[in-house]
Design a protein around this motif. Structure first.
Motif, mmCIF file in Angstrom:
data_model
loop_
_atom_site.group_PDB
_atom_site.id
_atom_site.type_symbol
_atom_site.label_atom_id
_atom_site.label_comp_id
_atom_site.label_asym_id
_atom_site.label_seq_id
_atom_site.Cartn_x
_atom_site.Cartn_y
_atom_site.Cartn_z
ATOM 1 N N UNK A 132 0.740 -1.224 0.089
ATOM 2 C CA UNK A 132 -0.124 0.041 0.152
ATOM 3 C C UNK A 132 0.987 1.369 0.025
ATOM 4 N N UNK A 133 0.525 2.371 -0.893
ATOM 5 C CA UNK A 133 1.558 3.399 -1.061
ATOM 6 C C UNK A 133 0.944 4.424 -0.271
ATOM 7 N N UNK A 134 1.132 5.822 -0.374
ATOM 8 C CA UNK A 134 0.687 6.922 0.371
ATOM 9 C C UNK A 134 -0.842 7.134 0.276
ATOM 10 N N UNK A 135 -1.577 7.284 1.388
ATOM 11 C CA UNK A 135 -1.203 7.746 2.558
ATOM 12 C C UNK A 135 -0.984 6.516 3.692
ATOM 13 N N UNK A 136 -0.899 5.496 3.223
ATOM 14 C CA UNK A 136 -0.685 4.418 4.229
ATOM 15 C C UNK A 136 0.694 4.525 4.669
ATOM 16 N N UNK A 137 1.047 3.912 5.817
ATOM 17 C CA UNK A 137 2.310 4.187 6.521
ATOM 18 C C UNK A 137 3.708 3.422 5.747
ATOM 19 N N UNK A 138 3.121 2.324 4.901
ATOM 20 C CA UNK A 138 4.030 1.413 4.366
ATOM 21 C C UNK A 138 5.509 1.690 4.048
ATOM 22 N N UNK B 21 9.213 13.102 8.260
ATOM 23 C CA UNK B 21 8.965 13.175 6.641
ATOM 24 C C UNK B 21 8.969 14.457 6.259
ATOM 25 N N UNK B 22 9.514 14.872 4.782
ATOM 26 C CA UNK B 22 9.305 16.270 4.469
ATOM 27 C C UNK B 22 8.556 15.921 3.196
ATOM 28 N N UNK B 23 7.710 16.654 3.021
ATOM 29 C CA UNK B 23 6.717 16.659 1.779
ATOM 30 C C UNK B 23 5.924 17.610 1.485
ATOM 31 N N UNK B 24 5.502 17.743 0.330
ATOM 32 C CA UNK B 24 4.681 18.715 -0.376
ATOM 33 C C UNK B 24 3.096 18.497 -0.468
ATOM 34 N N UNK B 25 2.848 17.277 -0.269
ATOM 35 C CA UNK B 25 1.537 16.637 -0.348
ATOM 36 C C UNK B 25 0.578 16.404 0.849
ATOM 37 N N UNK B 26 -0.536 16.351 0.715
ATOM 38 C CA UNK B 26 -1.534 15.795 1.990
ATOM 39 C C UNK B 26 -1.262 14.433 2.330
ATOM 40 N N UNK B 27 -0.995 13.643 1.270
ATOM 41 C CA UNK B 27 -0.750 12.380 1.414
ATOM 42 C C UNK B 27 0.544 11.992 2.028
ATOM 43 N N UNK B 28 1.556 12.942 1.815
ATOM 44 C CA UNK B 28 2.911 12.705 2.733
ATOM 45 C C UNK B 28 2.844 12.861 4.288
ATOM 46 N N UNK B 29 1.741 13.929 4.573
ATOM 47 C CA UNK B 29 1.632 14.255 6.005
ATOM 48 C C UNK B 29 0.876 13.116 6.400
ATOM 49 N N UNK C 195 6.017 20.189 6.259
ATOM 50 C CA UNK C 195 5.178 20.477 4.817
ATOM 51 C C UNK C 195 6.065 21.284 4.325
ATOM 52 N N UNK C 196 6.191 21.290 3.007
ATOM 53 C CA UNK C 196 6.813 22.637 2.041
ATOM 54 C C UNK C 196 5.729 23.022 0.976
ATOM 55 N N UNK C 197 5.675 24.125 0.749
ATOM 56 C CA UNK C 197 4.627 24.652 -0.121
ATOM 57 C C UNK C 197 5.365 24.804 -1.563
ATOM 58 N N UNK C 198 6.365 23.976 -1.873
ATOM 59 C CA UNK C 198 7.099 24.280 -3.256
ATOM 60 C C UNK C 198 6.331 23.098 -4.233
ATOM 61 N N UNK C 199 5.363 22.404 -3.652
ATOM 62 C CA UNK C 199 4.637 21.454 -4.667
ATOM 63 C C UNK C 199 3.149 21.830 -4.922
ATOM 64 N N UNK C 200 2.562 20.694 -4.522
ATOM 65 C CA UNK C 200 0.934 20.644 -4.851
ATOM 66 C C UNK C 200 -0.080 21.292 -3.914
ATOM 67 N N UNK D 71 -0.476 25.758 2.334
ATOM 68 C CA UNK D 71 0.060 25.763 3.588
ATOM 69 C C UNK D 71 -1.221 25.362 4.467
ATOM 70 N N UNK D 72 -2.130 25.594 4.143
ATOM 71 C CA UNK D 72 -3.319 25.371 4.951
ATOM 72 C C UNK D 72 -3.777 23.854 4.891
ATOM 73 N N UNK D 73 -3.678 23.434 3.818
ATOM 74 C CA UNK D 73 -3.849 22.052 3.316
ATOM 75 C C UNK D 73 -3.153 21.068 4.423
ATOM 76 N N UNK D 74 -1.861 21.559 4.147
ATOM 77 C CA UNK D 74 -0.715 20.628 5.051
ATOM 78 C C UNK D 74 -0.955 20.774 6.422
ATOM 79 N N UNK D 75 -1.218 21.808 7.133
ATOM 80 C CA UNK D 75 -1.512 22.204 8.716
ATOM 81 C C UNK D 75 -2.644 21.367 8.829
ATOM 82 N N UNK D 76 -3.777 21.465 8.170
ATOM 83 C CA UNK D 76 -4.835 20.727 8.345
ATOM 84 C C UNK D 76 -4.734 19.029 8.245
ATOM 85 N N UNK D 77 -3.784 18.668 7.450
ATOM 86 C CA UNK D 77 -3.436 17.141 7.400
ATOM 87 C C UNK D 77 -2.610 16.861 8.608
ATOM 88 N N UNK D 78 -1.944 17.772 9.537
ATOM 89 C CA UNK D 78 -1.055 17.431 10.525
ATOM 90 C C UNK D 78 0.167 17.635 10.595
#
Length: 232
Positions: A146-152, A170-178, A190-195, A198-205
């Motif tokens: 299982x890939x992201x957002x699963x922990x595998x 983890x350092x990532x630009x997507x909600x699934x990374x978080x 989270x980094x806002x250099x991708x998709x 900032x609000x979405x990344x914070x909301x994801x955790x």
């Protein structure tokens, strides 16, 4: 993260985090969708960038992810990515990333890649970008059930590095990374250099969200604690 020694290992996403490929990936996805006779919804397309190609095309073509047409679309996308994006990969590395990776290695931080790319594609991109040698291990979509957002993927990287999950970040630009990081019991920047915004990344955790590599470096190296020390 103030007041805490940064975790020992750092797990990096690739697209939108190390290399500025989302724009090129959007062109690839758009081209393939149009070749399959579908109309492109730009917002829907943007939200699939960074996901496994079969998941992206399942969404964009309105087909099950295991449909043969989705598999053909994914293969075509990898071909176009090689033709259109790989030749300029070195120019797409975010400024400051090579120096940051080198500095982390100097500080003894184990480094891994956690990506929704299959291993062949990840190696191709990282090698073309000049980043492959910076990492101790790669965790790629075709290496887990299982890939992201699963922990595998994150847990596979932690195991390969020999570092407990709670000593990884983890350092990532997507909600699934978080979401992957949280599911694996890891911290996440989270980094806002991708998709994602900032609000979405914070909301994801995400613990913190950074706008660029210098800001990321400041957080990661804020407390240059040697590997193995941890303050809580």
């Amino acid at each position: 993260m103030s007041g805490l020694a940064f975790p020992g290992a750092v797990l990096f996403d690739v697209d939108g985090t190390l290399v500025d490929t989302p724009a090129g990936m959007a062109v690839v996805l758009r081209t393939v969708v149009e070749e399959h006779g579908r109309v492109v919804d730009e917002d829907r397309l943007r939200r699939t960038i960074g996901r496994p190609l079969t998941a992206s095309f399942g969404t964009l073509l309105d087909l099950p992810a295991d449909d043969p047409e989705v598999a053909r679309a994914a293969d075509r996308a990898r071909q176009l990515f090689t033709e259109l994006v790989i030749p300029s990969a070195g120019e797409l590395v975010f400024p400051g990333i090579p120096a940051l990776l080198a500095e982390l290695r100097e500080h003894g931080r184990p480094l891994a890649v956690v990506t929704s790319k299959v291993r062949r594609s990840a190696v191709e991109l990282l090698e073309a970008a000049g980043l492959l040698a910076a990492f101790d291990t790669l965790s790629c979509h075709d290496m887990v059930e299982f890939g992201k957002p699963h922990p595998d993927l994150a847990l596979l990287a932690a195991d390969a590095l020999g570092v407990p999950p709670d000593r990884c970040a983890v350092v990532g630009d997507a909600i699934d990374d978080v979401l992957m990081a949280r599911a694996a019991g890891m911290d996440c920047l989270g980094v806002t250099t991708g998709v994602a915004s900032a609000a979405e990344l914070v909301a994801a955790g995400a613990r913190e969200v950074l706008a660029d590599v210098p800001a990321l470096r400041e957080i990661i190296l804020r407390i240059p604690a040697p590997f193995g020390s941890h303050q809580g």
